[in-house]
Scaffold this motif. Structure first.
Motif, PDB file in Angstrom:
ATOM      1  N   GLY A 182       0.960  -1.511  -0.181  1.00 18.56           N
ATOM      2  CA  GLY A 182       0.181   0.233  -0.408  1.00 18.56           C
ATOM      3  C   GLY A 182       1.046   0.822   0.176  1.00 18.56           C
ATOM      4  N   TYR A 183       0.118   2.160   0.129  1.00 22.81           N
ATOM      5  CA  TYR A 183       0.464   3.496   0.133  1.00 22.81           C
ATOM      6  C   TYR A 183       0.246   4.630   1.168  1.00 22.81           C
ATOM      7  N   LEU A 184       1.332   5.446   2.119  1.00 22.01           N
ATOM      8  CA  LEU A 184       0.909   6.882   2.823  1.00 22.01           C
ATOM      9  C   LEU A 184       0.848   7.659   1.650  1.00 22.01           C
ATOM     10  N   GLY A 208      -3.606   2.191  -3.162  1.00 21.94           N
ATOM     11  CA  GLY A 208      -2.429   1.643  -4.722  1.00 21.94           C
ATOM     12  C   GLY A 208      -2.782   3.340  -5.150  1.00 21.94           C
ATOM     13  N   PRO A 209      -1.896   3.820  -5.950  1.00 20.35           N
ATOM     14  CA  PRO A 209      -1.901   5.013  -6.233  1.00 20.35           C
ATOM     15  C   PRO A 209      -2.804   6.316  -6.892  1.00 20.35           C
ATOM     16  N   LEU A 210      -3.769   5.377  -7.486  1.00 18.93           N
ATOM     17  CA  LEU A 210      -4.855   6.796  -7.544  1.00 18.93           C
ATOM     18  C   LEU A 210      -5.509   6.412  -6.253  1.00 18.93           C
ATOM     19  N   GLU A 211      -5.750   5.769  -5.147  1.00 19.92           N
ATOM     20  CA  GLU A 211      -6.210   5.966  -4.546  1.00 19.92           C
ATOM     21  C   GLU A 211      -5.287   6.638  -3.562  1.00 19.92           C
ATOM     22  N   ALA A 212      -4.353   6.811  -3.103  1.00 19.99           N
ATOM     23  CA  ALA A 212      -3.219   8.365  -3.222  1.00 19.99           C
ATOM     24  C   ALA A 212      -3.147   9.217  -3.589  1.00 19.99           C
ATOM     25  N   ALA A 213      -3.290   9.390  -4.856  1.00 15.46           N
ATOM     26  CA  ALA A 213      -3.448  10.745  -5.267  1.00 15.46           C
ATOM     27  C   ALA A 213      -4.938  11.480  -4.551  1.00 15.46           C
ATOM     28  N   ALA A 214      -6.166  10.398  -4.479  1.00 16.08           N
ATOM     29  CA  ALA A 214      -7.053  11.107  -4.632  1.00 16.08           C
ATOM     30  C   ALA A 214      -7.135  11.881  -2.571  1.00 16.08           C
ATOM     31  N   LEU A 215      -5.864  11.405  -1.666  1.00 15.28           N
ATOM     32  CA  LEU A 215      -5.749  11.666  -0.493  1.00 15.28           C
ATOM     33  C   LEU A 215      -4.924  12.829  -0.607  1.00 15.28           C
ATOM     34  N   ILE A 216      -4.580  13.327  -1.632  1.00 18.30           N
ATOM     35  CA  ILE A 216      -2.840  14.494  -1.637  1.00 18.30           C
ATOM     36  C   ILE A 216      -4.160  16.229  -1.862  1.00 18.30           C
ATOM     37  N   PRO A 217      -4.266  17.078  -1.042  1.00 21.04           N
ATOM     38  CA  PRO A 217      -4.542  17.942  -1.836  1.00 21.04           C
ATOM     39  C   PRO A 217      -4.353  18.195  -2.829  1.00 21.04           C
ATOM     40  N   SER A 218      -5.771  19.610  -3.015  1.00 21.41           N
ATOM     41  CA  SER A 218      -5.503  18.998  -4.486  1.00 21.41           C
ATOM     42  C   SER A 218      -4.768  21.222  -4.581  1.00 21.41           C
ATOM     43  N   SER A 219      -4.276  21.436  -3.720  1.00 19.34           N
ATOM     44  CA  SER A 219      -4.051  22.673  -3.683  1.00 19.34           C
ATOM     45  C   SER A 219      -2.412  22.450  -4.047  1.00 19.34           C
ATOM     46  N   ALA A 220      -1.749  21.225  -3.242  1.00 20.59           N
ATOM     47  CA  ALA A 220      -0.358  20.789  -3.562  1.00 20.59           C
ATOM     48  C   ALA A 220       0.730  21.214  -4.618  1.00 20.59           C
ATOM     49  N   ARG A 221       1.609  22.365  -4.435  1.00 17.61           N
ATOM     50  CA  ARG A 221       2.086  22.468  -5.837  1.00 17.61           C
ATOM     51  C   ARG A 221       3.454  21.672  -5.263  1.00 17.61           C
ATOM     52  N   ARG A 222       3.679  21.584  -4.446  1.00 13.72           N
ATOM     53  CA  ARG A 222       5.409  20.594  -4.118  1.00 13.72           C
ATOM     54  C   ARG A 222       4.793  19.218  -3.537  1.00 13.72           C
ATOM     55  N   ALA A 280       7.985   3.944 -12.123  1.00 13.29           N
ATOM     56  CA  ALA A 280       7.694   5.057 -13.267  1.00 13.29           C
ATOM     57  C   ALA A 280       6.492   4.877 -14.010  1.00 13.29           C
ATOM     58  N   TRP A 281       5.725   3.821 -13.441  1.00 14.46           N
ATOM     59  CA  TRP A 281       4.040   3.475 -13.006  1.00 14.46           C
ATOM     60  C   TRP A 281       3.049   4.291 -12.406  1.00 14.46           C
ATOM     61  N   GLU A 282       3.950   3.888 -11.292  1.00 10.44           N
ATOM     62  CA  GLU A 282       3.345   4.556  -9.900  1.00 10.44           C
ATOM     63  C   GLU A 282       3.354   5.972  -9.871  1.00 10.44           C
ATOM     64  N   LEU A 283       4.791   6.576 -10.622  1.00  5.91           N
ATOM     65  CA  LEU A 283       4.040   8.607 -10.158  1.00  5.91           C
ATOM     66  C   LEU A 283       3.347   8.702 -11.639  1.00  5.91           C
ATOM     67  N   PHE A 284       3.948   7.707 -13.018  1.00  3.43           N
ATOM     68  CA  PHE A 284       2.402   8.402 -14.070  1.00  3.43           C
ATOM     69  C   PHE A 284       0.770   8.007 -13.390  1.00  3.43           C
ATOM     70  N   SER A 285       0.680   7.118 -12.004  1.00  2.00           N
ATOM     71  CA  SER A 285      -0.263   6.727 -11.866  1.00  2.00           C
ATOM     72  C   SER A 285      -1.163   7.816 -10.825  1.00  2.00           C
ATOM     73  N   LEU A 286      -0.507   8.532 -10.737  1.00  2.35           N
ATOM     74  CA  LEU A 286      -0.624   9.260  -9.458  1.00  2.35           C
ATOM     75  C   LEU A 286      -1.119  10.965  -9.676  1.00  2.35           C
ATOM     76  N   ARG A 287      -1.102  11.091 -11.437  1.00  6.30           N
ATOM     77  CA  ARG A 287      -1.067  11.820 -12.108  1.00  6.30           C
ATOM     78  C   ARG A 287      -1.334  13.558 -11.769  1.00  6.30           C
ATOM     79  N   LEU A 288      -0.037  13.624 -10.787  1.00  9.42           N
ATOM     80  CA  LEU A 288      -0.021  15.095  -9.820  1.00  9.42           C
ATOM     81  C   LEU A 288       0.293  16.105 -10.988  1.00  9.42           C
ATOM     82  N   LYS A 289       0.131  17.156 -10.786  1.00 10.10           N
ATOM     83  CA  LYS A 289       0.201  18.428 -11.416  1.00 10.10           C
ATOM     84  C   LYS A 289       1.433  18.922 -11.176  1.00 10.10           C
ATOM     85  N   ALA A 290       1.448  19.271  -9.619  1.00 16.23           N
ATOM     86  CA  ALA A 290       2.657  19.325  -8.724  1.00 16.23           C
ATOM     87  C   ALA A 290       3.855  19.163  -8.871  1.00 16.23           C
ATOM     88  N   GLU A 291       4.902  20.100  -8.524  1.00 13.34           N
ATOM     89  CA  GLU A 291       5.990  19.751  -8.566  1.00 13.34           C
ATOM     90  C   GLU A 291       6.856  18.638  -8.141  1.00 13.34           C
TER      91      GLU A 291
END
Length: 324
Positions: free
Chosen positions: A34-36, A49-63, A72-83
């Motif tokens: 899993g993920y934290l 999973g990474p999709l569930e983890a992405a949903a827990l990241i505040p939408s305002s997060a910039r970094r 690599a596939w996990e990073l792409f799965s996060l679909r983050l626009k943040a740095e």
């Protein structure tokens, strides 16, 4: 601990951490898969999973700090626009210092690895292969409660002079120098212990070389204390080897940090200005490798205390001659 992590996150301008199973993951209490996700503000939460983890990241997060072991596939799965930055930017300085409970866990891991190598002395080595004995030691580590076997080295004769040797079908014969090490994780903490054996009798000139390796480790332990840099400890060991005439055959690294991960800061090498402090745990591992002949490496886990270095793996380092 979470408060300290958040303070570091704020200092580095990190709005959230996303961790997968790794040393950083275990540092924050992660277990299994899993993920934290740890936002700068809000609760520490687990995700499948990474999709569930992405949903827990505040939408305002910039970094966002991501786990150094993220694929690599996990990073792409996060679909983050943040740095994206490495989570270790915030966590590595905190993980350098270990509290009493962490040091105790590292000591238990070191004792378990020690016990495996002590039992190894009673095995039948003559006529077997490196690969067969490595498998035997691997099984013994699991039987000892090792949660994950990270590496097992069995190197006989000329193979003991190969720093990254992989056990093969080379037969172990009388007169061989034998380099054996085990590295695994017990109770979430890693330990590695390496010892040198001789099969029936030591090769000519081997004992003299091995005595230099032991002297180099003693020099490192004598210099390892609070306020000294990692580079100074490495230099103390290197000076012993250089003075013996074996300098050109010495391993490039005299030791490294060990704890939740098997290879961590500080590094006992020239250039590492990390100042040692009570609670830091390191694997001190000087080695000399004479190509085509033999090599010797001794590795022990030690903790830096106010009084100096304390060895956590306590088995004898004397050259043990195997008689069966």
């Amino acid at each position: 601990m979470i408060d300290k992590v958040r303070l570091r996150m704020a200092e580095e301008g990190i709005d959230a951490l996303v961790l997968r199973p790794s040393p950083d993951f275990r540092y924050l209490g992660g277990q299994g898969d899993g993920y934290l996700v740890l936002p700068l503000r809000g609760p520490l939460e687990a995700a499948a999973g990474p999709l569930e983890a992405a949903a827990l990241i505040p939408s305002s997060a910039r970094r966002v700090g991501v786990d150094p072991e993220m694929r690599a596939w996990e990073l792409f799965s996060l679909r983050l626009k943040a740095e994206l930055v490495l989570a270790s930017v915030a966590l590595a300085p905190l993980r350098l210092l270990r509290g009493p409970a962490e040091v105790a866990a590292t000591e238990r891991a070191a004792s378990a690895a020690d016990a495996v190598l002590l039992m190894a002395r009673e095995l039948a080595w003559f006529g077997t292969t490196e690969r067969a004995m490595a498998r035997r030691l691997w099984a013994m580590m699991v039987e000892k409660g090792c949660e994950e076997v990270l590496s097992v080295l069995v190197a006989a004769g000329e193979h003991s002079a190969v720093p990254r040797h992989v056990p093969c079908d080379r037969v172990i014969n009388p007169g061989d120098a034998l380099l054996v090490s085990v590295c695994g994780r017990w109770g979430n903490h890693c330990s590695e212990v390496a010892r040198v054996f001789a099969v029936a009798e030591p090769p000519e000139d081997f004992e003299a070389m091995y005595s230099v390796v032991l002297s180099a480790q003693r020099a490192a332990l004598d210099s390892l204390r609070p306020g000294v840099t990692a580079a100074e400890v490495g230099r103390a060991a290197q000076e012993v080897v250089d003075g013996s005439g074996y300098g050109r055959y010495a391993a490039g690294r005299l030791g490294r940090g060990i704890g939740l991960g098997q290879d961590e800061r500080p590094w006992l090498v020239s250039g590492d200005a990390t100042v040692l402090a009570p609670g830091m745990t390191v694997c001190v591992e000087p080695a000399i490798y004479l190509p085509e002949l033999f090599g010797a490496r001794v590795a022990d886990v030690v903790v830096c205390t106010p009084a100096g270095a304390e060895r956590l793996s306590g088995s004898s380092q004397a050259l043990h001659v195997l008689d069966h």
